[in-house]
Design an enzyme around this catalytic site. Structure first.
Site, PDB file in Angstrom:
ATOM      1  N   PHE A  74     -33.723  90.261  -0.610  1.00  0.00           N
ATOM      2  CA  PHE A  74     -32.274  90.169  -0.500  1.00  0.00           C
ATOM      3  C   PHE A  74     -31.635  91.204  -1.407  1.00  0.00           C
ATOM      4  CE2 PHE A  74     -28.336  88.544  -2.428  1.00  0.00           C
ATOM      5  CZ  PHE A  74     -27.556  88.358  -1.301  1.00  0.00           C
ATOM      6  N   GLU A 107     -13.521  94.411 -19.508  1.00  0.00           N
ATOM      7  CA  GLU A 107     -13.624  92.974 -19.252  1.00  0.00           C
ATOM      8  C   GLU A 107     -12.716  92.175 -20.180  1.00  0.00           C
ATOM      9  OE1 GLU A 107     -14.979  91.297 -16.826  1.00  0.00           O
ATOM     10  OE2 GLU A 107     -16.014  92.975 -15.878  1.00  0.00           O
ATOM     11  N   GLU A 161     -10.136  90.170  -8.042  1.00  0.00           N
ATOM     12  CA  GLU A 161      -9.425  89.349  -7.057  1.00  0.00           C
ATOM     13  C   GLU A 161     -10.091  88.003  -6.780  1.00  0.00           C
ATOM     14  OE1 GLU A 161     -11.035  91.160  -2.844  1.00  0.00           O
ATOM     15  OE2 GLU A 161      -9.252  92.067  -3.739  1.00  0.00           O
ATOM     16  N   ALA A 175     -16.787  88.174 -20.345  1.00  0.00           N
ATOM     17  CA  ALA A 175     -18.022  88.856 -19.978  1.00  0.00           C
ATOM     18  C   ALA A 175     -17.898  89.416 -18.573  1.00  0.00           C
ATOM     19  CB  ALA A 175     -19.201  87.889 -20.061  1.00  0.00           C
ATOM     20  N   GLY A 178     -38.347  85.639 -17.665  1.00  0.00           N
ATOM     21  CA  GLY A 178     -39.422  85.116 -16.825  1.00  0.00           C
ATOM     22  C   GLY A 178     -39.241  85.464 -15.357  1.00  0.00           C
ATOM     23  N   GLU A 218     -11.593  86.222  -9.189  1.00  0.00           N
ATOM     24  CA  GLU A 218     -11.799  85.641 -10.513  1.00  0.00           C
ATOM     25  C   GLU A 218     -10.532  84.899 -10.941  1.00  0.00           C
ATOM     26  OE1 GLU A 218     -14.275  87.444 -14.122  1.00  0.00           O
ATOM     27  OE2 GLU A 218     -12.464  88.583 -13.699  1.00  0.00           O
TER      28      GLU A 218
END
Length: 184
Positions: free
Chosen positions: A16, A93, A141, A77, A116, A143
């Site tokens: 993907f 940000e 847009e 973040a 991991g 968020e």
């Protein structure tokens, strides 16, 4: 750095590829010669900002996180854009999510979130000398965030109450707690 535990990739299949992550499955040869599969998430990296107001409050945002199916309070973040310098991303940000700009931005540490199965690295910065910008860049847009400013004590309570529930924010709060303890 070479390791006697290295796993040699025999075959890699991309499963993907999305806007934020991609998923691949690797066939690997283990150090003992046996074979195994590794499901790996590839991520471009991110930044996070411990933003401290002149009054000593920690600037955070509350937002809904679909993966958790709940609201959480986090430090600002975001994902690095291709080729973007982490410090510039941190400033972007901070402004987009909180409306603040900063006079100083210092790198603190970079860490892998889940080595991991993922290569996501987060670059953590400390921002001081904050000023609210009237014409701040808007959030993305898709968020939706609410500004939250907490004292260290309130942030510790939020951790206990599981309102703060992610590693980067818990790390940030505990870093500030350690800094306070060292002052005494």
């Amino acid at each position: 750095m070479s390791s006697s535990f290295e796993e040699k990739t025999i075959k890699s299949e991309k499963i993907f590829s999305g806007k934020i992550i991609s998923l691949q499955v690797d066939d690997v040869e283990l150090p003992n010669g046996k074979h195994s599969k590794r499901e790996l998430i590839k991520h471009p990296g991110a930044v996070a900002v411990i933003a401290i107001t002149d009054e000593g409050k920690i600037v955070m945002v509350e937002q809904y996180r679909k993966a958790l199916e709940r609201d959480v309070v986090e430090i600002p973040a975001g994902k690095l854009e291709k080729g973007e310098e982490p410090s510039l991303c941190a400033k972007r940000e901070l402004e987009e999510e909180t409306g603040y700009v900063c006079k100083s931005l210092d790198w603190l540490i970079s860490f892998y979130t889940s080595p991991g199965f993922a290569d996501e690295i987060v670059h953590l910065y400390v921002a001081r000398g904050l000023e609210k910008k009237e014409d701040a860049a808007p959030p993305d847009e898709d968020e939706f965030v609410t500004l939250v400013e907490l004292t260290l004590e309130e942030a510790l309570e939020y951790i206990e109450e599981r309102k703060i529930y992610d590693a980067k924010t818990a790390y940030a709060v505990q870093y500030l707690q350690l800094q306070e303890a060292l002052k005494k």
